[in-house]
Scaffold this motif. Structure first.
Motif, short mmCIF file in Angstrom:
data_model
loop_
_atom_site.label_atom_id
_atom_site.label_comp_id
_atom_site.label_asym_id
_atom_site.label_seq_id
_atom_site.Cartn_x
_atom_site.Cartn_y
_atom_site.Cartn_z
N GLU A 462 0.84 -1.20 0.00
CA GLU A 462 0.00 0.00 0.00
C GLU A 462 0.88 1.24 0.00
O GLU A 462 1.93 1.28 0.63
N GLU A 463 0.44 2.25 -0.70
CA GLU A 463 1.18 3.49 -0.80
C GLU A 463 0.55 4.56 0.08
O GLU A 463 -0.62 4.47 0.45
N PHE A 464 1.37 5.58 0.43
CA PHE A 464 0.83 6.72 1.16
C PHE A 464 -0.19 7.46 0.28
O PHE A 464 -0.08 7.47 -0.95
N THR A 465 -1.15 8.07 0.93
CA THR A 465 -2.11 8.89 0.19
C THR A 465 -1.43 10.17 -0.28
O THR A 465 -0.35 10.53 0.19
N GLU A 466 -2.08 10.86 -1.20
CA GLU A 466 -1.51 12.10 -1.71
C GLU A 466 -1.32 13.13 -0.61
O GLU A 466 -0.32 13.86 -0.59
N GLN A 516 -0.11 19.39 14.59
CA GLN A 516 -1.25 19.49 13.67
C GLN A 516 -1.46 18.18 12.92
O GLN A 516 -2.59 17.68 12.82
N LEU A 517 -0.37 17.58 12.39
CA LEU A 517 -0.47 16.34 11.64
C LEU A 517 -0.86 15.17 12.54
O LEU A 517 -1.55 14.23 12.09
N LYS A 518 -0.44 15.21 13.78
CA LYS A 518 -0.80 14.14 14.73
C LYS A 518 -2.31 14.11 14.93
O LYS A 518 -2.93 13.02 14.94
N ASN A 519 -2.91 15.27 15.11
CA ASN A 519 -4.37 15.34 15.27
C ASN A 519 -5.08 14.93 13.99
O ASN A 519 -6.08 14.19 14.03
N GLN A 520 -4.56 15.39 12.84
CA GLN A 520 -5.18 15.04 11.57
C GLN A 520 -5.09 13.54 11.31
O GLN A 520 -6.00 12.94 10.73
N ASN A 521 -3.98 12.91 11.74
CA ASN A 521 -3.80 11.47 11.53
C ASN A 521 -4.85 10.67 12.27
O ASN A 521 -5.40 9.69 11.74
N HIS A 528 -11.27 6.15 8.14
CA HIS A 528 -10.88 5.08 7.23
C HIS A 528 -10.30 5.61 5.91
O HIS A 528 -10.45 4.99 4.85
N GLU A 529 -9.60 6.77 5.98
CA GLU A 529 -8.92 7.28 4.80
C GLU A 529 -7.71 6.41 4.47
O GLU A 529 -7.30 6.29 3.31
N TYR A 530 -7.11 5.80 5.49
CA TYR A 530 -6.04 4.80 5.36
C TYR A 530 -6.05 3.99 6.65
O TYR A 530 -6.61 4.41 7.68
N ASP A 531 -5.43 2.79 6.60
CA ASP A 531 -5.51 1.91 7.77
C ASP A 531 -4.55 2.36 8.87
O ASP A 531 -3.70 3.25 8.67
N TYR A 532 -4.67 1.73 10.00
CA TYR A 532 -3.89 2.13 11.19
C TYR A 532 -2.39 1.96 10.98
O TYR A 532 -1.61 2.81 11.38
N GLN A 533 -1.97 0.86 10.33
CA GLN A 533 -0.55 0.60 10.13
C GLN A 533 0.09 1.65 9.25
O GLN A 533 1.21 2.10 9.51
N MET A 534 -0.63 2.09 8.21
CA MET A 534 -0.09 3.16 7.36
C MET A 534 0.03 4.46 8.17
O MET A 534 0.95 5.24 7.96
N GLY A 535 -0.91 4.65 9.11
CA GLY A 535 -0.83 5.82 9.99
C GLY A 535 0.40 5.74 10.89
O GLY A 535 1.02 6.77 11.20
N VAL A 536 0.76 4.52 11.31
CA VAL A 536 1.95 4.34 12.16
C VAL A 536 3.22 4.69 11.37
O VAL A 536 4.09 5.42 11.87
N TYR A 537 3.33 4.15 10.15
CA TYR A 537 4.50 4.49 9.32
C TYR A 537 4.57 6.00 9.09
O TYR A 537 5.64 6.61 9.16
N TYR A 538 3.44 6.56 8.79
CA TYR A 538 3.34 8.00 8.50
C TYR A 538 3.81 8.84 9.68
O TYR A 538 4.67 9.73 9.54
N MET A 539 3.28 8.54 10.88
CA MET A 539 3.64 9.33 12.06
C MET A 539 5.07 9.03 12.54
O MET A 539 5.70 9.88 13.16
N ASP A 540 5.57 7.81 12.26
CA ASP A 540 6.98 7.53 12.58
C ASP A 540 7.90 8.47 11.80
O ASP A 540 8.90 8.99 12.33
#
Length: 569
Positions: A462-466, A516-521, A528-540
């Motif tokens: 899965e890829e990151f969203t735009e 700001q991004l933490k709250n948005q995530n 359900h814009e993306y799954d939890y695991q993608m959110g973990v990679y993103y916030m890492d």
């Protein structure tokens, strides 16, 4: 035992002379080291100002080696061209002749009572924090003058001119014409290489001539050998240094060899001319032979001045010669070499100069952390697995280099701190050690970012969203701006005039954007814009960029004393 006592005193007085010169030079460099470096960096606009600058600095600090080392370091940093460095080295050769005149003036009368009184004053200054460097300079000067006085008295007591063994030995090797001159020239060079002090051999030469054991022509041959010997030492030291350092040392050697060659071609007329300057006619009986010391000092000065007047017009050809002799060994992959760029081998002539080398090395370290971050930015946009793995391996290599650089620079700074340092220099080393630690943490953050991208690629297709990609790019741009500002601050020669507010403002932007991004995530995952695991990679990735910004601010605080200033306010 009494027969050996004069020789023990001779060795001890020469050792005291050498130690006094070293302490005096170090004291002067601590008093005005940074100012002299600024002079060296700004007053070399042409060959003539370069010569004057080299002569002024060497006369001031009484160390041609220290001046040469500073010059080479500026060449390596790109602040001076090799041609400018050669002109400064020519001036350093003139400036170093002041040492011989100090010996002439200091040894011409008994200064014991003045010296002992000055030592008492120097000790009082050393134990006062504000004037410690001045005290070290005075006590070094006292030791030097005390060594000269003792050397003169001991030579008179030894009555060397009445020792038939010594006089017969010198007489036997003084009748070979130019063969004798070459022999004494070789002896002077070898002795200077052995003790690594041309001042000490000059003092011994003056002692032998003033005692009537050695005639003035042989003494001058020894002085010429000392000129070559002191350059051989610098060339040996430069073997493990950079290409430009070896070229500068080679130019120093060629300068003195050329001088010796043309002086030997007109040896007797030139020496007679120098003797005329002092008012002495060779071969004339003398009641007070101390005038021969003035002849040696006058020759030393004349030799270097005339040699400079000749070669100053041929600096460019000399530059081409040393570049031809010492080829550049730089390769395209040198930036990925674990070797340090400026710190090579042992410490420099003084701890103060070693700090200058460490500062430049830390600037290189900071640049490598910036390159590593750029590689992480490139890693994000790579699609092919082969290209991804290749770049990831380079980042791993940079991480290993970073760990190695941290240990080597820190070890070097710890060795420097063992020397005699001013309070300001000790404080500077503490800041630099903290700075090195924080830069290594920046490289760790870059590696952690790369590992996060690698984990994501390995465990999900899965890829990151735009929007995620846009936010990651924005955060990385802020981190890149922070790193760029840090590199500018680290590279500045004068760390006391750093505008750290820009770095603090960028860090505030990073912190606010992270929140700001933490709250948005959280909202995006719940929607359900993306799954939890993608959110973990993103916030890492976002969190690691924020940590990197913190490390950058820590570097700025270390080099600008921000926390200390806040506490004082």
């Amino acid at each position: 035992m009494e027969n050996y006592l004069p020789f023990i005193v001779l060795i001890g007085s020469v050792a005291l002379l050498m130690y006094g010169m070293k302490v005096m030079s170090e004291g002067l460099q601590k008093m005005a080291g940074s100012k002299l470096r600024n002079v060296l960096g700004t007053m070399t606009t042409n060959r003539f100002t370069g010569v004057l600058t080299g002569a002024f600095i060497t006369t001031s600090i009484q160390s041609s080696t220290a001046c040469t080392v500073m010059t080479v370091s500026f060449v390596s940093a790109g602040l001076l061209t090799l041609a400018q460095a050669i002109s400064v080295i020519m001036g350093a050769n003139i400036g170093t002749t002041a040492t011989a005149w100090i010996m002439v003036l200091g040894g011409s009368f008994d200064m014991k009572y003045v010296v002992y009184a000055a030592i008492a004053i120097a000790m009082a200054l050393i134990y006062s924090n504000k004037n410690r460097n001045t005290g070290e300079f005075i006590i070094g000067l006292c030791f030097m003058l005390l060594g000269l006085t003792t050397l003169k008295e001991n030579a008179a007591n030894m009555q060397l001119d009445q020792n038939t063994t010594i006089t017969d030995f010198f007489a036997s090797i003084s009748g070979w014409g130019y063969g004798s001159y070459f022999l004494f020239l070789l002896i002077g060079g070898l002795l200077t290489c052995s003790v690594q002090s041309s001042a000490a051999i000059m003092a011994i030469t003056m002692t032998l001539c003033s005692a009537g054991v050695l005639d003035i022509y042989m003494g001058i041959a020894l002085v010429m050998g000392e000129n070559i010997g002191t350059t051989v030492t610098s060339n040996i030291v430069a073997l493990s240094a950079s290409t430009q350092a070896r070229r500068a040392a080679m130019a120093h050697l060629i300068f003195n060899i050329f001088g010796v060659i043309w002086v030997l071609c007109i040896f007797h007329p030139f020496v007679n001319m120098v003797c005329g300057f002092v008012g002495y006619e060779p071969g004339t009986p003398l009641e007070d032979k101390s005038i021969l010391n003035a002849v040696l000092a006058a020759f030393h000065t004349s030799f270097n001045v005339f040699n400079t007047l000749i070669l100053i017009w041929f600096i460019r050809p000399l530059e081409k010669v040393v570049c031809w002799i010492i080829k550049s060994k730089e390769t395209a992959g040198e930036e990925e070499s674990p070797r340090l760029k400026y710190i090579s081998g042992g410490l420099l002539s003084t701890a103060e100069l070693s700090i200058l080398e460490a500062k430049k090395e830390i600037a290189v370290y900071a640049e490598r952390s910036m390159k590593m971050f750029h590689m992480v930015q490139d890693l994000m946009g790579i699609d092919k697995i082969e290209d991804f793995n290749k770049l990831y391996s380079r980042i791993e290599k940079y991480e290993n280099i970073s760990d190695s650089m941290e240990l080597e620079i820190a070890d070097y700074l710890n060795k420097v701190s063992d020397g005699r340092l001013s309070y300001e220099s000790k404080s500077t080393i503490q800041k630099m050690l903290r700075e090195v630690t924080e830069i290594e943490s920046i490289c760790d953050s870059c590696y952690n970012l790369a590992r996060t991208f690698a984990r994501k690629r390995k465990h999900t297709t899965e890829e990151f969203t735009e929007s995620q990609i846009e936010h990651i790019h924005s955060m990385m741009n802020l981190a890149e701006a922070a790193l760029a500002e840090m590199n500018v601050s680290v590279a500045k020669a004068d760390w006391q005039h750093i505008d750290y507010n820009k770095s603090f403002n960028i860090e505030n932007e990073i912190n606010n954007y992270r929140s700001q991004l933490k709250n948005q995530n959280i909202i995006a995952v719940n929607n359900h814009e993306y799954d939890y695991q993608m959110g973990v990679y993103y916030m890492d990735i976002i969190g690691e960029c924020e940590k990197l910004g913190d490390y950058v601010v820590n570097v700025i605080e270390a080099i600008s004393d921000v926390k200390e200033r806040k506490n004082e306010a």
